[in-house]
Write an enzyme that holds these catalytic residues in place. Structure first.
Site, PDB file in Angstrom:
ATOM      1  N   MET A   1       0.851  -1.179   0.000  1.00 32.92           N
ATOM      2  CA  MET A   1       0.000   0.000   0.000  1.00 32.92           C
ATOM      3  C   MET A   1       0.893   1.237   0.000  1.00 32.92           C
ATOM      4  SD  MET A   1      -3.180  -1.160   2.427  1.00 32.92           S
ATOM      5  CE  MET A   1      -2.211  -1.731   3.796  1.00 32.92           C
ATOM      6  N   GLN A  53       5.351  -5.260  -5.657  1.00 31.53           N
ATOM      7  CA  GLN A  53       4.256  -4.934  -6.562  1.00 31.53           C
ATOM      8  C   GLN A  53       4.687  -3.879  -7.574  1.00 31.53           C
ATOM      9  OE1 GLN A  53       0.621  -2.578  -5.711  1.00 31.53           O
ATOM     10  NE2 GLN A  53      -0.457  -4.492  -6.143  1.00 31.53           N
ATOM     11  N   CYS A  83      -5.349  -0.409  -8.935  1.00 32.88           N
ATOM     12  CA  CYS A  83      -5.239   0.969  -8.464  1.00 32.88           C
ATOM     13  C   CYS A  83      -6.034   1.900  -9.383  1.00 32.88           C
ATOM     14  CB  CYS A  83      -3.754   1.312  -8.444  1.00 32.88           C
ATOM     15  SG  CYS A  83      -3.382   3.028  -8.442  1.00 32.88           S
ATOM     16  N   LYS A 122      -2.871  -8.611  -8.946  1.00 34.09           N
ATOM     17  CA  LYS A 122      -3.939  -8.104  -8.086  1.00 34.09           C
ATOM     18  C   LYS A 122      -4.898  -7.319  -8.964  1.00 34.09           C
ATOM     19  CE  LYS A 122      -5.131  -5.582  -3.979  1.00 34.09           C
ATOM     20  NZ  LYS A 122      -5.099  -4.109  -4.045  1.00 34.09           N
ATOM     21  N   HIS A 154      -9.634  -7.739  -5.435  1.00 34.98           N
ATOM     22  CA  HIS A 154     -10.339  -6.752  -4.612  1.00 34.98           C
ATOM     23  C   HIS A 154     -11.787  -6.783  -5.081  1.00 34.98           C
ATOM     24  CE1 HIS A 154     -10.447  -2.309  -3.029  1.00 34.98           C
ATOM     25  NE2 HIS A 154     -11.397  -3.058  -2.513  1.00 34.98           N
ATOM     26  N   GLY A 196     -12.318  -4.924   2.599  1.00 33.10           N
ATOM     27  CA  GLY A 196     -13.262  -4.825   3.712  1.00 33.10           C
ATOM     28  C   GLY A 196     -13.147  -5.913   4.755  1.00 33.10           C
ATOM     29  N   ARG A 218      -6.157  -2.406   5.080  1.00 32.05           N
ATOM     30  CA  ARG A 218      -6.249  -1.366   6.096  1.00 32.05           C
ATOM     31  C   ARG A 218      -6.334  -1.914   7.515  1.00 32.05           C
ATOM     32  NH1 ARG A 218     -10.849   1.632   2.769  1.00 32.05           N
ATOM     33  NH2 ARG A 218     -11.223  -0.580   2.318  1.00 32.05           N
TER      34      ARG A 218
HETATM   35  C1  LIG Z   1      -3.054   4.091   1.777  1.00 34.48           C
HETATM   36  C2  LIG Z   1      -3.386   2.979   0.812  1.00 34.48           C
HETATM   37  C3  LIG Z   1      -2.514   2.707  -0.220  1.00 34.48           C
HETATM   38  C4  LIG Z   1      -2.790   1.666  -1.104  1.00 34.48           C
HETATM   39  N1  LIG Z   1      -1.876   1.365  -2.064  1.00 34.48           N
HETATM   40  C5  LIG Z   1      -2.066   0.259  -2.829  1.00 34.48           C
HETATM   41  C6  LIG Z   1      -1.056  -0.188  -3.722  1.00 34.48           C
HETATM   42  O1  LIG Z   1       0.026   0.406  -3.831  1.00 34.48           O
HETATM   43  N2  LIG Z   1      -1.302  -1.295  -4.464  1.00 34.48           N
HETATM   44  C7  LIG Z   1      -2.481  -1.997  -4.347  1.00 34.48           C
HETATM   45  O2  LIG Z   1      -2.653  -3.019  -5.006  1.00 34.48           O
HETATM   46  N3  LIG Z   1      -3.450  -1.591  -3.523  1.00 34.48           N
HETATM   47  C8  LIG Z   1      -3.254  -0.495  -2.753  1.00 34.48           C
HETATM   48  N4  LIG Z   1      -4.226  -0.113  -1.873  1.00 34.48           N
HETATM   49  C9  LIG Z   1      -5.500  -0.869  -1.819  1.00 34.48           C
HETATM   50  C10 LIG Z   1      -5.398  -2.012  -0.817  1.00 34.48           C
HETATM   51  O3  LIG Z   1      -4.373  -2.912  -1.205  1.00 34.48           O
HETATM   52  C11 LIG Z   1      -6.696  -2.800  -0.766  1.00 34.48           C
HETATM   53  O4  LIG Z   1      -6.971  -3.362  -2.009  1.00 34.48           O
HETATM   54  C12 LIG Z   1      -7.883  -1.936  -0.347  1.00 34.48           C
HETATM   55  O5  LIG Z   1      -7.557  -1.052   0.702  1.00 34.48           O
HETATM   56  C13 LIG Z   1      -9.048  -2.838   0.080  1.00 34.48           C
HETATM   57  O6  LIG Z   1      -8.636  -3.755   1.054  1.00 34.48           O
HETATM   58  P1  LIG Z   1      -8.832  -3.474   2.637  1.00 34.48           P
HETATM   59  O7  LIG Z   1     -10.296  -3.166   2.845  1.00 34.48           O
HETATM   60  O8  LIG Z   1      -8.390  -4.748   3.302  1.00 34.48           O
HETATM   61  O9  LIG Z   1      -7.981  -2.302   2.982  1.00 34.48           O
HETATM   62  C14 LIG Z   1      -3.981   0.907  -0.973  1.00 34.48           C
HETATM   63  C15 LIG Z   1      -4.853   1.196   0.081  1.00 34.48           C
HETATM   64  C16 LIG Z   1      -4.565   2.219   0.967  1.00 34.48           C
HETATM   65  C17 LIG Z   1      -5.526   2.503   2.100  1.00 34.48           C
END
Ligand SMILES: Cc1cc2nc3c(=O)[nH]c(=O)nc-3n(C[C@H](O)[C@H](O)[C@H](O)COP(=O)(O)O)c2cc1C
Length: 316
Positions: A1, A53, A83, A122, A154, A196, A218
């Site tokens: 992330m 990644q 993304c 992803k 996702h 989520g 998160r």
């Molecule tokens: C601050 C932040 C940065 C993120 N950067 C990336 C990233 O670089 N690559 C990616 O595949 N997903 C990125 N995501 C998305 C997360 O990997 C994830 O798919 C998304 O937050 C949903 O999952 P979660 O509900 O478990 O957080 C990012 C999410 C956040 C909050």
């Protein structure tokens, strides 16, 4: 992330789980090719297994970036098709490529040809007005045809116009049943669900529904002790006693010392530790001490010890 899972965050998380796979922030292929790869890719040996990644849509560039990443010792190279980048300003990478599975297949084929380690993807379930139940199976079929066998999905669309990247992580509704169905329709693929997932009970429910893996973003960052400290025991069947959050804080001290000795700053590490005691008595004092003091010039491990005292005093 992005901006979160840097090497310090991953070192912290690895102290909490030996078995979970950790991911870097996304690095675009051109940034890696044209930038200081040694600096961008440096990581601690303790972080293994760790996946790099990449973002991009040019097969030759991605192949080159993959070669560089694998040479730096990453265990897996993951291509970001999730993304919600602005397609005009940022070039073509991320979720917009859900519309171009043929190009993604070309990209991963080039990456696989260049890579001694596994190449994974992803993705989202679709973008904009695509119909996920139609496009996701097509996407998996075409991209797996180029040799990818492991996907993290996702479970929500990205809306590329009108929503910010942050909104795109919450607003489009989650469709877990569709992702579960993909596992039934593509039993030979290793499919993880993402989006989520707040705790290990929810993670386990997805595994019980047949998924091969669960990716937690998160929640793992904000409440790492809840997600990561029990993961080895509950998800991976490890039998050794889990560490406590207090153990982790103490185990970070030598790492912090080494970072400061190398000229780094304390808050580069402690900013990832703010949630370590989330939900526990003393959490507020822990967080406040780190937030107020770790950025000060000359701040060192004594700040972490003082923050920890806030927690242990509450527990006494
Ligand atoms: C601050 C932040 C940065 C993120 N950067 C990336 C990233 O670089 N690559 C990616 O595949 N997903 C990125 N995501 C998305 C997360 O990997 C994830 O798919 C998304 O937050 C949903 O999952 P979660 O509900 O478990 O957080 C990012 C999410 C956040 C909050």
């Amino acid at each position: 992330m992005m901006d979160w899972t840097d090497r310090h965050c991953r070192y912290l998380h690895r102290l909490m789980t030996r078995h979970a796979l950790l991911y870097t922030e996304m690095i675009t292929a051109p940034a890696l090719i044209n930038g200081d790869a040694d600096r961008l890719l440096a990581f601690h040996p303790a972080e293994h297994p760790v996946a790099l990644q990449l973002g991009g849509s040019n097969p030759a560039e991605l192949a080159r970036a993959t070669r560089i990443g694998a040479a730096h010792g990453y265990d897996e190279i993951n291509l970001n098709i999730g993304c919600p980048s602005d397609r005009v300003q940022s070039g073509c990478f991320g979720a917009v490529l859900m519309e171009r599975p043929g190009l993604v297949a070309d990209c991963v084929a080039a990456m696989i040809a260049a890579s001694p380690v596994e190449v994974t993807v992803k993705c989202r379930i679709g973008v904009d007005d695509q119909i996920p139940a139609d496009v996701l199976p097509d996407f998996l079929h075409i991209v797996s045809g180029a040799g990818v066998t492991r996907f993290a999905i996702h479970a929500r669309k990205a809306w590329l116009q009108g929503l910010s990247p942050k909104q795109n992580r919450d607003v489009p509704p989650l469709d877990y049943p569709l992702v579960h169905r993909m596992k039934r329709d593509f039993p030979h693929l290793h499919l993880s669900v993402n989006g989520g997932i707040m705790d290990l009970d929810q993670a386990q429910a997805h595994l019980d529904a047949g998924m091969d893996g669960v990716m937690v973003g998160r929640a793992a960052y904000h409440t790492p002790a809840d997600i990561l400290l029990d993961a080895d025991h509950r998800i991976f069947g490890a039998t050794d006693t889990p560490r406590s959050a207090e153990d982790i804080a103490c185990l970070m001290l030598p790492y912090i010392d080494a970072h400061l000795t190398a000229g780094g700053r304390l808050n580069q590490i402690t900013r990832h530790m703010l949630g370590l005691f989330a939900g526990r008595p003393g959490a507020r004092g822990w967080k406040r001490t780190l937030s107020e003091q770790a950025h000060r010039p000359g701040a060192g491990p004594e700040v972490v010890e003082a923050a920890l005292a806030q927690v242990t005093q509450q527990a006494a």
